[in-house]
Design a protein around this motif. Structure first.
Motif, PDB file in Angstrom:
ATOM      1  N   LEU A   2       0.814  -1.216   0.000  1.00  0.00           N
ATOM      2  CA  LEU A   2       0.000   0.000   0.000  1.00  0.00           C
ATOM      3  C   LEU A   2       0.847   1.265   0.000  1.00  0.00           C
ATOM      4  O   LEU A   2       0.468   2.267  -0.590  1.00  0.00           O
ATOM      5  CB  LEU A   2      -0.922  -0.006   1.223  1.00  0.00           C
ATOM      6  N   SER A   3       1.986   1.207   0.665  1.00  0.00           N
ATOM      7  CA  SER A   3       2.811   2.408   0.751  1.00  0.00           C
ATOM      8  C   SER A   3       3.685   2.593  -0.484  1.00  0.00           C
ATOM      9  O   SER A   3       3.950   3.716  -0.899  1.00  0.00           O
ATOM     10  CB  SER A   3       3.709   2.337   2.004  1.00  0.00           C
ATOM     11  N   ALA A   4       4.138   1.462  -1.066  1.00  0.00           N
ATOM     12  CA  ALA A   4       5.080   1.562  -2.180  1.00  0.00           C
ATOM     13  C   ALA A   4       4.385   1.653  -3.525  1.00  0.00           C
ATOM     14  O   ALA A   4       4.991   1.998  -4.526  1.00  0.00           O
ATOM     15  CB  ALA A   4       6.021   0.355  -2.177  1.00  0.00           C
ATOM     16  N   VAL A   5       3.079   1.334  -3.549  1.00  0.00           N
ATOM     17  CA  VAL A   5       2.400   1.251  -4.824  1.00  0.00           C
ATOM     18  C   VAL A   5       1.246   2.235  -4.880  1.00  0.00           C
ATOM     19  O   VAL A   5       0.407   2.269  -3.996  1.00  0.00           O
ATOM     20  CB  VAL A   5       1.860  -0.188  -5.033  1.00  0.00           C
ATOM     21  N   SER A   6       1.219   3.043  -5.905  1.00  0.00           N
ATOM     22  CA  SER A   6       0.098   3.952  -6.080  1.00  0.00           C
ATOM     23  C   SER A   6      -0.700   3.589  -7.319  1.00  0.00           C
ATOM     24  O   SER A   6      -1.396   4.415  -7.874  1.00  0.00           O
ATOM     25  CB  SER A   6       0.603   5.393  -6.179  1.00  0.00           C
ATOM     26  N   ILE A  47       6.347 -11.100  -2.310  1.00  0.00           N
ATOM     27  CA  ILE A  47       7.535 -10.280  -2.554  1.00  0.00           C
ATOM     28  C   ILE A  47       7.621  -9.885  -4.029  1.00  0.00           C
ATOM     29  O   ILE A  47       7.840  -8.719  -4.376  1.00  0.00           O
ATOM     30  CB  ILE A  47       8.806 -11.035  -2.122  1.00  0.00           C
ATOM     31  N   PHE A  48       7.415 -10.863  -4.918  1.00  0.00           N
ATOM     32  CA  PHE A  48       7.512 -10.598  -6.358  1.00  0.00           C
ATOM     33  C   PHE A  48       6.405  -9.660  -6.823  1.00  0.00           C
ATOM     34  O   PHE A  48       6.615  -8.837  -7.724  1.00  0.00           O
ATOM     35  CB  PHE A  48       7.455 -11.914  -7.139  1.00  0.00           C
ATOM     36  N   ILE A  49       5.225  -9.792  -6.235  1.00  0.00           N
ATOM     37  CA  ILE A  49       4.113  -8.913  -6.608  1.00  0.00           C
ATOM     38  C   ILE A  49       4.428  -7.467  -6.219  1.00  0.00           C
ATOM     39  O   ILE A  49       4.169  -6.523  -6.970  1.00  0.00           O
ATOM     40  CB  ILE A  49       2.799  -9.386  -5.948  1.00  0.00           C
ATOM     41  N   ALA A  50       4.987  -7.298  -5.008  1.00  0.00           N
ATOM     42  CA  ALA A  50       5.367  -5.954  -4.557  1.00  0.00           C
ATOM     43  C   ALA A  50       6.449  -5.370  -5.466  1.00  0.00           C
ATOM     44  O   ALA A  50       6.390  -4.204  -5.865  1.00  0.00           O
ATOM     45  CB  ALA A  50       5.853  -6.006  -3.115  1.00  0.00           C
ATOM     46  N   LEU A  51       7.437  -6.192  -5.833  1.00  0.00           N
ATOM     47  CA  LEU A  51       8.491  -5.725  -6.730  1.00  0.00           C
ATOM     48  C   LEU A  51       7.923  -5.395  -8.112  1.00  0.00           C
ATOM     49  O   LEU A  51       8.290  -4.391  -8.729  1.00  0.00           O
ATOM     50  CB  LEU A  51       9.588  -6.800  -6.857  1.00  0.00           C
ATOM     51  N   ASP A 104      -3.754  -4.441 -10.978  1.00  0.00           N
ATOM     52  CA  ASP A 104      -4.111  -4.230  -9.574  1.00  0.00           C
ATOM     53  C   ASP A 104      -3.331  -5.210  -8.702  1.00  0.00           C
ATOM     54  O   ASP A 104      -3.560  -6.430  -8.778  1.00  0.00           O
ATOM     55  CB  ASP A 104      -5.620  -4.447  -9.391  1.00  0.00           C
ATOM     56  N   PRO A 105      -2.389  -4.738  -7.864  1.00  0.00           N
ATOM     57  CA  PRO A 105      -1.599  -5.640  -7.022  1.00  0.00           C
ATOM     58  C   PRO A 105      -2.456  -6.509  -6.111  1.00  0.00           C
ATOM     59  O   PRO A 105      -2.098  -7.660  -5.834  1.00  0.00           O
ATOM     60  CB  PRO A 105      -0.718  -4.683  -6.199  1.00  0.00           C
ATOM     61  N   TYR A 106      -3.579  -5.959  -5.639  1.00  0.00           N
ATOM     62  CA  TYR A 106      -4.441  -6.755  -4.766  1.00  0.00           C
ATOM     63  C   TYR A 106      -5.017  -7.944  -5.518  1.00  0.00           C
ATOM     64  O   TYR A 106      -5.025  -9.078  -5.004  1.00  0.00           O
ATOM     65  CB  TYR A 106      -5.575  -5.913  -4.193  1.00  0.00           C
ATOM     66  N   LEU A 107      -5.510  -7.725  -6.733  1.00  0.00           N
ATOM     67  CA  LEU A 107      -6.072  -8.819  -7.520  1.00  0.00           C
ATOM     68  C   LEU A 107      -4.998  -9.842  -7.887  1.00  0.00           C
ATOM     69  O   LEU A 107      -5.257 -11.049  -7.911  1.00  0.00           O
ATOM     70  CB  LEU A 107      -6.741  -8.280  -8.780  1.00  0.00           C
TER      71      LEU A 107
END
Length: 338
Positions: A7-11, A129-133, A238-241
């Protein structure tokens, strides 16, 4: 799970509110805790038990997709279902590798589900981790779509080359660096000691073969994450999806393994289908990048992607069954017997 990092790193545009992330991760941890309780006492998994849990874990994403449809609309729901189908199809191929690993380590049947569960937990952590990256890379510019598309196309070419060449998947334990490293630093017992990973033998600690099998599964999880995360980002940004599709696809793998144990080897054309799917999504990502540069370049809508993926999976399943039936007919013919 690093939800706050997401949430903090991805807009990027996402439906994942803090409340939804918390509920999702809490539900995921609860389901994993239940799985650990079920596998606490090693036992041979019967088909009835495996089918029951498989149906449960197939009903969960279906219900979640209906929820998304009702709250966020059909577009989000279709993206979720498409990503889930992609992840599930890739996961079935992963199961075949797990089957080879369990066979190579001669894991007792009663301990197989514990190894699979550890593998699923490791896969979930690595995917997070990979999704966040991946989300962070997407934030840096549209070139990321070109990068992800290129990765998928190269992977698809390799898979198709192996499939068309008749090269079967193999597992060479002696070549795994992680396994060799563990054996260099710690002794390994000659036999399994129940569900213990470390035991004391001869006055010193020693690993059991179960620990090596789990480490080998973790090592393969890294390779799987490199393919699967860009593939789902080709369906939704969408990172959540992306995380939800990965989580739902992985949760039911333990039970699905025992349901498909006798079927996995018969899906002889599965890799052909996966190669086509990964190439298709790779092209979709490249077109998406190109559309951002030249607006006249067409994009592939998500509903079309879902239709293509389902059609490819249905086709390779049908051709695999037909080829198996043809081989059985040839093997039972009088000329062959003679």
């Amino acid at each position: 799970m690093p939800t706050e990092a997401f949430l903090s790193a991805v807009s990027l545009e996402t439906i994942g509110s803090p409340q939804l992330w918390i509920i999702t991760v809490a539900a995921l941890l609860l389901l994993l805790a239940v799985d650990f309780m079920l596998t606490r006492r090693p036992h041979e998994v019967r088909m009835r038990e495996a089918v029951g849990w498989s149906v449960f874990y197939l009903a969960l994403p279906l219900a979640f997709g209906v929820y998304l449809w009702g709250v966020f609309g059909s577009g989000v729901a279709v993206e979720f279902f498409t990503g889930y189908v992609v992840e599930k199809s890739l996961s079935v191929d992963n199961l075949f590798v797990f089957m080879l690993l369990l066979s190579a380590f001669a894991v007792p049947v009663a301990l197989a589900q514990r190894v699979l569960l550890y593998g699923i937990v490791g896969a979930l952590v690595l995917r997070a981790i990979f999704i966040a990256l991946g989300a962070a890379v997407l934030q840096s510019g549209t070139w990321a779509f070109l990068l992800f598309g290129g990765i998928l196309i190269v992977t698809a070419v390799k898979i198709m080359k192996d499939a068309l060449g008749g090269k079967e998947q193999q597992v060479d334990i002696s070549s795994m660096r992680t396994v060799r490293l563990l054996r260099r630093f710690m002794p390994v017992t000659n036999d399994y000691r129940g569900s213990h990973l470390v035991v004391r033998e001869g006055g010193r600690r020693a690993l059991t073969p179960l620990a090596l099998a789990i480490v080998a599964v973790f090592a393969t999880d890294i390779v799987f994450a490199v393919d699967s995360v860009p593939a789902v980002y080709g369906v939704t940004e969408d990172p959540y999806l992306v995380f939800a599709t990965n989580a739902f696809a992985l949760l039911g793998l333990r039970a699905l393994y025992f349901v498909l144990l006798g079927v996995l080897a018969k899906l002889r054309h599965l890799n052909h289908g996966l190669g086509i799917i990964l190439a298709f999504i790779g092209i979709k990502l490249v077109l998406h990048w190109a559309h951002g540069v030249w607006t006249w370049v067409p994009e592939i809508p998500t509903p079309v992607s879902l239709g293509v993926i389902v059609a490819v999976l249905a086709t390779v399943t049908a051709t695999s069954l037909y080829a198996n039936r043809l081989d059985a007919r040839v093997a039972s013919s009088p000329a062959e017997r003679g």
